[in-house]
Design a protein around this motif. Sequence first.
Motif, short mmCIF file in Angstrom:
data_model
loop_
_atom_site.label_atom_id
_atom_site.label_comp_id
_atom_site.label_asym_id
_atom_site.label_seq_id
_atom_site.Cartn_x
_atom_site.Cartn_y
_atom_site.Cartn_z
N LYS A 1 0.79 -1.28 -0.18
CA LYS A 1 -0.12 -0.05 -0.02
C LYS A 1 0.60 1.25 -0.08
O LYS A 1 0.64 2.22 -0.91
CB LYS A 1 -1.03 -0.09 1.31
N ILE A 2 1.94 1.36 0.84
CA ILE A 2 2.67 2.39 0.82
C ILE A 2 3.35 2.54 -0.39
O ILE A 2 3.68 3.77 -1.23
CB ILE A 2 3.87 2.32 1.95
N PHE A 3 3.95 1.44 -1.08
CA PHE A 3 4.80 1.46 -2.35
C PHE A 3 3.86 2.20 -3.35
O PHE A 3 4.25 3.07 -4.11
CB PHE A 3 4.96 0.20 -2.69
N ILE B 1 1.05 3.87 -3.12
CA ILE B 1 0.70 5.36 -2.81
C ILE B 1 1.72 6.31 -3.30
O ILE B 1 1.45 7.55 -3.75
CB ILE B 1 0.28 5.66 -1.33
N GLY B 2 3.00 5.77 -3.01
CA GLY B 2 3.98 6.48 -3.44
C GLY B 2 4.29 6.76 -5.03
O GLY B 2 4.23 7.76 -5.46
N CYS B 3 3.87 5.60 -5.93
CA CYS B 3 3.87 5.63 -7.34
C CYS B 3 2.63 6.50 -7.64
O CYS B 3 2.78 7.18 -8.52
CB CYS B 3 3.51 4.11 -7.80
N GLU B 4 1.32 6.59 -7.02
CA GLU B 4 0.34 7.27 -7.44
C GLU B 4 0.63 8.79 -7.48
O GLU B 4 0.59 9.85 -8.36
CB GLU B 4 -0.92 7.25 -6.40
N HIS B 5 1.48 9.14 -6.16
CA HIS B 5 1.70 10.54 -6.16
C HIS B 5 2.61 11.09 -7.26
O HIS B 5 2.46 12.06 -7.94
CB HIS B 5 2.64 10.84 -4.67
N ILE B 6 3.83 10.20 -7.56
CA ILE B 6 4.60 10.65 -8.52
C ILE B 6 3.99 10.81 -9.73
O ILE B 6 4.10 11.75 -10.77
CB ILE B 6 5.55 9.74 -8.58
#
Lengths: 117, 117
Positions: A105-107, A109-114
């Motif tokens: 999930k953390i992984f 959400i990071g990708c989404e943001h980028i």
Amino acid sequence: MKEELCECTVIHKETVEKVKSNMLSDELIFDVAELFKIFGDSTRMKILCALKMSELCVCDIAYITNSTQSAISHQLRILKQSKLIRSRKEGKVVYYSLADDHVEKIFEIGCEHIEEI
Amino acid sequence: MKEELCECTVIHKETVEKVKSNMLSDELIFDVAELFKIFGDSTRMKILCALKMSELCVCDIAYITNSTQSAISHQLRILKQSKLIRSRKEGKVVYYSLADDHVEKIFEIGCEHIEEI
DNA sequence: TTAATATATGAACAATTATTCATATGAAGG
DNA sequence: CCTTCATATGAATAATTGTTCATATATTAA
């Protein structure tokens, strides 16, 4: 962190006191920062990205990430100490996998943001 | 990253090729790691934690986080360059606030993970 | 037991980075 | 214009950290 405070006047007393009293504890903030620090390295992120797809042994991971066995082994240790991955031994081979859904999930959400920038 | 590969035999050819071909691009992984690196520092996390509650000026933040004006100013620059916060100038005073909801979300998911361990 | 293979690890080195200190910039008031 | 105040910034320092190299451990097979 510092014993001596900023010499500036605190401009917005009420807001500042309210915020200060609602700050998360230094310990929690420290732990969360330590967690994100683990995610803040390309090699480790590649490892997590690979493990998101499949359980893998050290040698597989080194190949997939274009890295050396030693470098990967060091990073796997860090990831394991942080409880982001777990391992399973089968003879000489050690298989690693993600510890839980949270990591994924953390992984993501990071990708989404980028991708949204 | 390395020109020479791990000398190990690749043990699980099919799995490995499948994973390798589905890996996210090095660029994306690099960017995501850089993003998490920003979150991977206690001072910056304190700043974000404070800004989550209210727009604040540099001096306020320094007081709330028990840090110096200079240290905070340096970190604010990093946060701004990463587009995690934005600023607004009013006379001599510069007010900072979170750039978007995503920042808050990442912050919170990190806290959740720590609290669940 | 010996050789081979997979993984782990310690030490050294290079690179990155957070803070401090000193100082610069820029805006407001006198 | 000069002073004051809020903020920014450059250089130096100290600390952390990722990789490499060499080597150790552990398991399997001969």
